[in-house]
Write a protein that holds these residues in place. Structure first.
Motif, mmCIF file in Angstrom:
data_model
loop_
_atom_site.group_PDB
_atom_site.id
_atom_site.type_symbol
_atom_site.label_atom_id
_atom_site.label_comp_id
_atom_site.label_asym_id
_atom_site.label_seq_id
_atom_site.Cartn_x
_atom_site.Cartn_y
_atom_site.Cartn_z
ATOM 1 N N ILE A 38 9.698 6.073 17.422
ATOM 2 C CA ILE A 38 9.978 6.684 16.135
ATOM 3 C C ILE A 38 11.379 6.353 15.637
ATOM 4 C CG2 ILE A 38 10.870 8.852 17.106
ATOM 5 C CD1 ILE A 38 8.530 8.592 14.030
ATOM 6 N N ASP A 39 12.267 5.958 16.524
ATOM 7 C CA ASP A 39 13.654 5.660 16.154
ATOM 8 C C ASP A 39 13.929 4.163 15.996
ATOM 9 O OD1 ASP A 39 13.182 5.221 18.833
ATOM 10 O OD2 ASP A 39 15.164 5.873 19.488
ATOM 11 N N ILE A 40 12.902 3.345 16.076
ATOM 12 C CA ILE A 40 13.063 1.895 15.959
ATOM 13 C C ILE A 40 12.512 1.441 14.616
ATOM 14 C CG2 ILE A 40 12.480 -0.363 16.934
ATOM 15 C CD1 ILE A 40 14.324 1.276 18.705
ATOM 16 N N ARG A 41 13.330 0.794 13.801
ATOM 17 C CA ARG A 41 12.889 0.308 12.502
ATOM 18 C C ARG A 41 12.360 -1.118 12.664
ATOM 19 N NH1 ARG A 41 15.242 3.770 8.724
ATOM 20 N NH2 ARG A 41 15.590 5.718 9.833
ATOM 21 N N TYR A 42 11.084 -1.297 12.421
ATOM 22 C CA TYR A 42 10.492 -2.625 12.508
ATOM 23 C C TYR A 42 9.442 -2.774 11.425
ATOM 24 C CZ TYR A 42 8.146 -6.760 14.281
ATOM 25 O OH TYR A 42 7.603 -8.016 14.398
ATOM 26 N N PRO A 43 9.511 -3.821 10.621
ATOM 27 C CA PRO A 43 10.560 -4.851 10.572
ATOM 28 C C PRO A 43 11.917 -4.252 10.151
ATOM 29 C CG PRO A 43 8.612 -5.507 9.306
ATOM 30 C CD PRO A 43 8.447 -4.071 9.637
ATOM 31 N N ASN A 44 12.981 -4.942 10.541
ATOM 32 C CA ASN A 44 14.328 -4.409 10.323
ATOM 33 C C ASN A 44 14.633 -4.173 8.854
ATOM 34 O OD1 ASN A 44 14.826 -4.525 13.071
ATOM 35 N ND2 ASN A 44 15.654 -6.595 12.990
ATOM 36 N N HIS A 45 14.140 -5.045 7.968
ATOM 37 C CA HIS A 45 14.482 -4.935 6.552
ATOM 38 C C HIS A 45 13.630 -3.889 5.823
ATOM 39 C CE1 HIS A 45 11.378 -8.076 6.991
ATOM 40 N NE2 HIS A 45 10.902 -7.620 5.856
ATOM 41 N N HIS A 46 12.852 -3.110 6.571
ATOM 42 C CA HIS A 46 12.054 -2.050 5.956
ATOM 43 C C HIS A 46 12.748 -0.687 6.006
ATOM 44 C CE1 HIS A 46 7.696 -3.824 5.739
ATOM 45 N NE2 HIS A 46 8.566 -4.453 4.979
ATOM 46 N N ASP A 47 14.045 -0.683 6.294
ATOM 47 C CA ASP A 47 14.773 0.588 6.366
ATOM 48 C C ASP A 47 14.589 1.418 5.106
ATOM 49 O OD1 ASP A 47 15.631 -0.081 8.833
ATOM 50 O OD2 ASP A 47 17.776 -0.058 8.390
ATOM 51 N N LYS A 48 14.700 0.767 3.958
ATOM 52 C CA LYS A 48 14.580 1.485 2.690
ATOM 53 C C LYS A 48 13.194 2.090 2.524
ATOM 54 C CE LYS A 48 15.315 0.950 -2.286
ATOM 55 N NZ LYS A 48 15.678 0.005 -3.384
ATOM 56 N N LEU A 49 12.155 1.365 2.947
ATOM 57 C CA LEU A 49 10.785 1.868 2.848
ATOM 58 C C LEU A 49 10.609 3.104 3.726
ATOM 59 C CD1 LEU A 49 7.822 1.669 1.940
ATOM 60 C CD2 LEU A 49 7.442 0.083 3.852
ATOM 61 N N PHE A 50 11.117 3.057 4.963
ATOM 62 C CA PHE A 50 11.008 4.197 5.870
ATOM 63 C C PHE A 50 11.630 5.441 5.245
ATOM 64 C CE2 PHE A 50 9.869 0.972 8.770
ATOM 65 C CZ PHE A 50 9.385 1.534 9.935
ATOM 66 N N GLU A 51 12.837 5.280 4.712
ATOM 67 C CA GLU A 51 13.534 6.426 4.142
ATOM 68 C C GLU A 51 12.860 6.918 2.865
ATOM 69 O OE1 GLU A 51 15.722 8.060 5.839
ATOM 70 O OE2 GLU A 51 15.430 6.529 7.368
ATOM 71 N N GLN A 52 12.311 5.978 2.083
ATOM 72 C CA GLN A 52 11.635 6.371 0.853
ATOM 73 C C GLN A 52 10.404 7.220 1.150
ATOM 74 O OE1 GLN A 52 10.633 3.054 -1.658
ATOM 75 N NE2 GLN A 52 9.755 4.331 -3.277
ATOM 76 N N ILE A 53 9.651 6.828 2.181
ATOM 77 C CA ILE A 53 8.466 7.593 2.559
ATOM 78 C C ILE A 53 8.852 9.018 2.966
ATOM 79 C CG2 ILE A 53 6.633 7.816 4.288
ATOM 80 C CD1 ILE A 53 6.430 4.759 4.289
ATOM 81 N N ALA A 81 0.832 -1.208 0.000
ATOM 82 C CA ALA A 81 0.000 0.000 0.000
ATOM 83 C C ALA A 81 0.864 1.255 0.000
ATOM 84 C CB ALA A 81 -0.935 -0.007 1.204
ATOM 85 N N HIS A 82 1.888 1.273 0.854
ATOM 86 C CA HIS A 82 2.785 2.425 0.896
ATOM 87 C C HIS A 82 3.505 2.606 -0.444
ATOM 88 C CE1 HIS A 82 2.178 3.227 5.110
ATOM 89 N NE2 HIS A 82 2.617 2.042 5.467
ATOM 90 N N LEU A 83 4.007 1.506 -1.007
ATOM 91 C CA LEU A 83 4.752 1.598 -2.264
ATOM 92 C C LEU A 83 3.846 2.027 -3.416
ATOM 93 C CD1 LEU A 83 7.047 -1.558 -2.027
ATOM 94 C CD2 LEU A 83 7.730 0.835 -1.816
ATOM 95 N N GLY A 84 2.611 1.552 -3.423
ATOM 96 C CA GLY A 84 1.675 1.973 -4.462
ATOM 97 C C GLY A 84 1.406 3.463 -4.402
ATOM 98 N N ALA A 85 1.256 3.985 -3.191
ATOM 99 C CA ALA A 85 1.011 5.423 -3.030
ATOM 100 C C ALA A 85 2.219 6.244 -3.455
ATOM 101 C CB ALA A 85 0.646 5.734 -1.582
ATOM 102 N N LEU A 86 3.412 5.686 -3.299
ATOM 103 C CA LEU A 86 4.630 6.401 -3.667
ATOM 104 C C LEU A 86 4.927 6.333 -5.156
ATOM 105 C CD1 LEU A 86 6.930 5.221 -0.736
ATOM 106 C CD2 LEU A 86 6.003 7.518 -1.042
#
Length: 411
Positions: A184-199, A160-165
């Protein structure tokens, strides 16, 4: 950002009650201000029935002060920002829920929180079809001007997030809000770092009501779900089991007086049993995102007719201009939100119903709004090529389908 004494006190209470909403509002209700509550003796807290673990924290003010200092330092460094419930830029729609968070930590563009949002939630392990449906539907709704809100989880949330982006023009990007079930400083799931930064980089927003360093816990995700529902005008469940946390979001959406949409699937798809359950319980069945737009439009139009005093703005004219909530917190969300200000001009009016003749049903039922090519339709319908082409032409003349780039799709 420099914190006022009252804002520091709010954070102090939030820290000492370990983000317990019931304890926080009990203290605020008794003392009328965060400063008075924080300055009160521990015995007064005990008499109010505050939990012993909160009392222990209240007896250690030096740790509380150190925590607030760390937050203020992070604000100065730009690691994240804060919104307090008594500020004018706090999202109005959250003030309408039963237990609004007194503070929101966020990264990205907080203006997204004030724009018309539709929640999309579902399975963490969706089928390939559900992943595509989620992505396409989010992209369609974002292009129509809505913000897509979800919980940053694996599966449906991520799609859903990627579709909106995934918008073609830069001005349309970033139309998504991610609600975290951690600090706010905890990335979960861990492998979503790229998604967080992309948003964040593309102009979206990530929020959390929880204190920094808060780790994921089974109790934090239902809290996240209530914010996903609270921020949004409606919730779409694209695929979910009956045990899915998405059904919590759907229930909270319904309890807040908003519409729940569910996408059906094959009856033997156990991954979609939650959607079928929701439909059986009264959720609206959909197979095209335009149906969501029409229903939200109708809901807002009806509400405006029911509240003739609502101020209706007619200033929205750009086809891709973000949609906004009315800023007044004195009324309920929907009575606060005018149709003309929340829906841009590129959203179509409800389509006239198309009656499909029985002899065309076999072909029509094989079509969706993604589109299928002729070869796929030949396999699924088992019709001869001339007969299939004839029926497709008839459906197109009826206005039931369109042909785009060699693919046939419903309209």
């Amino acid at each position: 950002m420099s914190l006022s004494p009252e804002q520091r006190a709010v954070l102090a209470l939030w820290y000492e009650v370990n983000a317990s909403l019931s304890a926080y509002y009990k203290l605020i209700g008794f003392f009328d201000s965060a400063q008075l509550a924080w300055q009160a003796k521990v015995e007064t807290w005990r008499q109010l029935g505050i939990h012993r673990t909160h009392l222990k924290r209240h007896e250690q003010p030096e740790q509380t002060t150190a925590s607030i200092d760390n937050i203020e330092q992070a604000l100065t460094q730009g690691s994240y920002s804060l919104l307090f419930a008594n500020q004018p830029d706090y999202p109005t729609q959250l003030l309408q829920i039963y237990d609004p968070p007194p503070v929101l930590f966020y990264r990205g563009d907080s203006a997204r929180l004030h724009q018309a949002q539709i929640a999309m939630v579902g399975s963490r392990k969706p089928t390939a079809h559900a992943q595509k449906t989620t992505f396409d539907m989010a992209q369609y709704l974002a292009q129509a001007g809505y913000i897509i809100t979800s919980g940053l989880a694996m599966g449906v949330d991520k799609r859903a997030h990627l579709g909106a982006l995934a918008q073609a023009d830069l001005e349309s990007q970033g139309r998504t809000v991610g609600v975290m079930g951690t600090g706010i400083d905890i990335r979960y799931p861990n492998h979503h770092d790229k998604l967080f930064e992309q948003i964040v980089d593309q102009g979206g927003c990530i929020i959390s009501e929880l204190l920094p360093h808060t780790q994921p816990h089974k109790h934090t995700f239902p809290r996240r779900n209530r914010l996903v529902a609270g921020l949004s005008l409606a919730t779409i469940v694209t695929e979910a089991t009956v045990q899915s946390g998405s059904l919590i979001t759907a229930r909270l959406t319904s309890e807040q007086g908003k519409q729940v949409f569910a996408i059906p699937s094959h009856i033997d798809n156990s991954n979609a049993e939650g959607c079928h359950h929701l439909i059986r319980e009264g959720a609206t069945l959909i197979y095209h995102p335009q149906q969501v737009i029409e229903d939200v439009d109708n809901q807002l139009s009806w509400n405006n007719r029911s509240h003739p005093g609502t101020n209706v703005s007619t200033s929205k004219s750009s086809t891709n201009q973000p949609l906004s909530f009315n800023d007044s917190p004195s009324n309920t969300l929907l009575s606060n939100t005018s149709t003309s200000s929340i829906l841009p001009s590129n959203i179509k009016s409800p389509r006239s119903a198309v009656i499909v003749p029985k002899h065309l049903n076999v072909v029509y039922e094989q079509l969706d709004w993604h589109g299928q090519d002729l070869d796929a339709l030949l396999l699924s319908t088992k019709l001869a090529t001339p007969e299939l082409i004839s029926q497709l032409m008839e459906l197109e003349l009826l206005g039931a389908i369109n042909e785009q780039g060699g693919r046939y799709l419903r309209v």
